[in-house]
Design an enzyme around this catalytic site. Structure first.
Site, mmCIF file in Angstrom:
data_model
loop_
_atom_site.group_PDB
_atom_site.id
_atom_site.type_symbol
_atom_site.label_atom_id
_atom_site.label_comp_id
_atom_site.label_asym_id
_atom_site.label_seq_id
_atom_site.Cartn_x
_atom_site.Cartn_y
_atom_site.Cartn_z
ATOM 1 N N TYR A 156 46.888 50.348 3.122
ATOM 2 C CA TYR A 156 45.716 51.216 3.203
ATOM 3 C C TYR A 156 46.079 52.668 2.911
ATOM 4 O O TYR A 156 45.404 53.354 2.134
ATOM 5 C CB TYR A 156 45.105 51.094 4.595
ATOM 6 C CG TYR A 156 43.875 51.945 4.822
ATOM 7 C CD1 TYR A 156 42.649 51.573 4.294
ATOM 8 C CD2 TYR A 156 43.950 53.115 5.579
ATOM 9 C CE1 TYR A 156 41.518 52.344 4.513
ATOM 10 C CE2 TYR A 156 42.825 53.887 5.809
ATOM 11 C CZ TYR A 156 41.611 53.496 5.269
ATOM 12 O OH TYR A 156 40.496 54.271 5.480
ATOM 13 N N LYS A 160 44.713 55.168 -0.095
ATOM 14 C CA LYS A 160 43.950 56.386 0.160
ATOM 15 C C LYS A 160 44.663 57.631 -0.378
ATOM 16 O O LYS A 160 44.010 58.600 -0.777
ATOM 17 C CB LYS A 160 43.652 56.523 1.653
ATOM 18 C CG LYS A 160 42.644 55.494 2.149
ATOM 19 C CD LYS A 160 41.319 55.563 1.388
ATOM 20 C CE LYS A 160 40.281 54.623 1.949
ATOM 21 N NZ LYS A 160 38.972 54.711 1.256
#
Length: 230
Positions: A156, A160
């Site tokens: 993740y 990002k």
């Protein structure tokens, strides 16, 4: 009237952003992959549902064609759709796990932006908001005083970080469009297991960037407290 398209808007941050923008007078196009949930969410808010799967080229093209046929243009694009991906021992992560996260969180933004850019350019003041995260910030994840430093989410976080950098590069290239990234912060959603501040609070920077004027910023990474470190 400002027309705003939001991906992943049938629940959580996307849904709250849609609600707030409808309240602010925007014509909101609520994008979601699941037709039944999307229709229900749109009906509850006074928005129009547009089916879109950000991982599917044909679906994204169809969504853009739908908007072109009905609204003809959009003023704001909120790239909100995202996934957390696999969580657990890093030794168990596979290339397929990484690819799945990138396909939604990063490549999905490229797909949607590419398809909707012609519609954005029909607006006098086009705006793109990419929902990123402090978990993708070197500064925040390495600062012991920040909650982001307490977690390890390699898939993740890497995605990002890519979203935030993609934002700055698009802002340089798309000089006729305001392109910014928003960090909702640790928000009580499915991603966090209910930990963090309210979804309403998390939506604040997204809504703020979606409502900037022609003199607003571009190439910025913004949270509830203002500009954030890369």
């Amino acid at each position: 009237m400002t027309t705003t398209f939001i991906t992943g808007a049938n629940k959580s941050l996307g849904h709250e952003t849609a609600r707030r923008l409808v309240e602010a007078g925007h014509t909101v196009l609520l994008g979601a992959r699941d037709r039944e949930r999307g229709l229900a969410a749109a009906a509850s808010l006074g928005a129009r549902f547009v089916q879109i799967d950000v991982t599917d080229d044909a679906s994204v093209r169809a969504a853009a064609a739908d908007v072109a046929a009905h609204e003809g243009a959009i003023d704001v694009l909120v790239n909100n759709a995202g996934v957390l991906g696999r969580v657990g021992p890093v030794e168990e992560y596979t290339a397929a796990d990484m690819s799945a996260v990138l396909d939604v969180n990063v490549v999905g933004i490229v797909r949607v932006t590419h398809a909707f850019l012609p519609l954005l350019r029909r607006s006098p003041h086009p705006v793109i908001v990419n929902v990123s995260s402090g978990m993708g910030s070197f500064g925040m994840t390495q600062d012991p005083a920040r909650v982001e430093s307490q977690y390890a989410l390699p898939l993740y976080s890497a995605s990002k970080a890519a979203v935030t950098m993609l934002t700055t590069q698009y802002a340089k290239e798309l000089k006729d469009v305001k392109v910014n990234a928003a960090d909702p912060g640790q928000t009580a959603t499915d991603f966090t297991g209910g930990l963090g501040h309210s979804v309403a609070d998390g939506a604040d920077p997204v809504v703020a960037l979606a409502t900037i004027g022609p003199d607003g910023p571009t190439g910025r990474f913004i949270g509830r407290s203002g500009s954030l470190p890369w």
